[in-house]
Design a protein around this motif. Structure first.
Motif, PDB file in Angstrom:
ATOM      1  N   THR A   3      -4.882   2.159 -14.897  1.00 35.45           N
ATOM      2  CA  THR A   3      -3.615   1.353 -14.305  1.00 35.45           C
ATOM      3  C   THR A   3      -3.565   0.160 -15.716  1.00 35.45           C
ATOM      4  O   THR A   3      -4.295  -0.057 -16.392  1.00 35.45           O
ATOM      5  CB  THR A   3      -4.077   0.721 -13.026  1.00 35.45           C
ATOM      6  OG1 THR A   3      -5.203  -0.234 -13.118  1.00 35.45           O
ATOM      7  CG2 THR A   3      -4.051   1.796 -12.022  1.00 35.45           C
TER       8      THR A   3
ATOM      9  N   ASP B 184      -8.238   2.344  -5.764  1.00 37.69           N
ATOM     10  CA  ASP B 184      -7.693   3.609  -5.686  1.00 37.69           C
ATOM     11  C   ASP B 184      -8.605   4.204  -4.213  1.00 37.69           C
ATOM     12  O   ASP B 184      -9.644   3.505  -4.216  1.00 37.69           O
ATOM     13  CB  ASP B 184      -7.674   4.387  -6.928  1.00 37.69           C
ATOM     14  CG  ASP B 184      -9.009   4.863  -7.344  1.00 37.69           C
ATOM     15  OD1 ASP B 184      -9.773   5.552  -6.565  1.00 37.69           O
ATOM     16  OD2 ASP B 184      -9.237   4.438  -8.463  1.00 37.69           O
TER      17      ASP B 184
ATOM     18  N   ALA C 215      -7.554  -3.916  -9.460  1.00 38.19           N
ATOM     19  CA  ALA C 215      -6.961  -2.617  -8.817  1.00 38.19           C
ATOM     20  C   ALA C 215      -7.831  -1.734  -8.147  1.00 38.19           C
ATOM     21  O   ALA C 215      -9.189  -2.213  -8.023  1.00 38.19           O
ATOM     22  CB  ALA C 215      -6.822  -1.791 -10.406  1.00 38.19           C
TER      23      ALA C 215
END
Length: 237
Positions: A25, A194, A192
């Protein structure tokens, strides 16, 4: 002191993973850069990695390690290969899985490093002979399982390593933490996350391990550039 000052220096997502889609990212890129800058600023004598992480650096066992004939005698438990480098890459490799071109490892943008393999008594003798032939140093720490304290003592005494960074993966991080040999945790948090199941900052080698929790005391917290956070913890012993 007979052991190097040992810092576990890790980059992770907000979910505690050290690999996965978050690494690609835009938000994670500044964190990756700052992680590397912090690592350089620590001026360690050696960086230590687990088997899987080191395989990534070496192209996943290319060349394949070769078990050499040891009919003429068993290789010694510890071997310090001739070398000129004063910086080291230490690799946990108890099964003898990693292949090397030589005892000098050159990673893009970094100074040459001498390779030290950390083995146990379970590592095949033929692999020790292979390392010696390639000019790779090695130490034996533990008979059946890795003895992290003994490994650190030998790195200190044989190679003069006074400061060591453990840079992953999660099993290497946990092995040293669980055995009480980590002096400091340096955790860089990328902004970030996920949902992929992936390696974590700390992971037990087996599912039956890892039941013992380790507590930490926060020493310092800094907000770096681009929403990255650097946390420094001290394990409570």
């Amino acid at each position: 002191m007979e052991y190097p000052y040992t810092v576990c220096h890790i980059l992770s997502s907000l979910t505690g993973s050290i690999s996965g889609p978050f690494m690609g990212t835009e938000a994670a890129m500044p964190a990756v850069r700052q992680y590397g800058e912090l690592r350089a600023q620590m001026k360690a004598d050696a960086w230590l990695y687990g088997t899987t992480t080191m395989k990534e650096f070496t192209g996943f066992c290319k060349p394949e390690p070769e078990l050499l004939n040891t009919e003429d005698g068993e290789p010694e438990d510890d071997y310090q290969a001739p070398h000129e480098e004063n910086f080291y890459y230490a690799s946990l490799d108890v099964l003898g899985e990693i292949g090397w071109e030589s005892g000098t490892f050159i990673n893009k943008g970094r100074a040459p490093a001498h390779v030290i393999e950390v083995l146990t008594g379970q590592t095949p003798a033929g692999y020790r002979a292979y390392l010696k032939k390639k000019g790779v140093s090695y130490i034996t720490a533990g008979e059946k399982e890795l003895d992290c304290r003994l490994a650190l003592k030998k790195l200190y005494q044989m190679f003069g390593i006074r400061k060591l960074l453990i840079c992953g993966g999660g099993m290497a991080d946990w092995s040293f933490l669980e055995q009480g040999t980590v002096d400091e945790l340096s955790l860089v948090l990328a902004p970030a996350a996920d949902g992929k199941r992936s390696a974590a900052v700390f992971e037990a080698f087996r599912e039956t391990d890892g039941g013992k929790a380790v507590q930490f005391r926060l020493k310092e917290a800094k907000v770096l550039e681009e929403n990255t956070v650097h946390l420094i913890y001290e394990p409570i012993r």
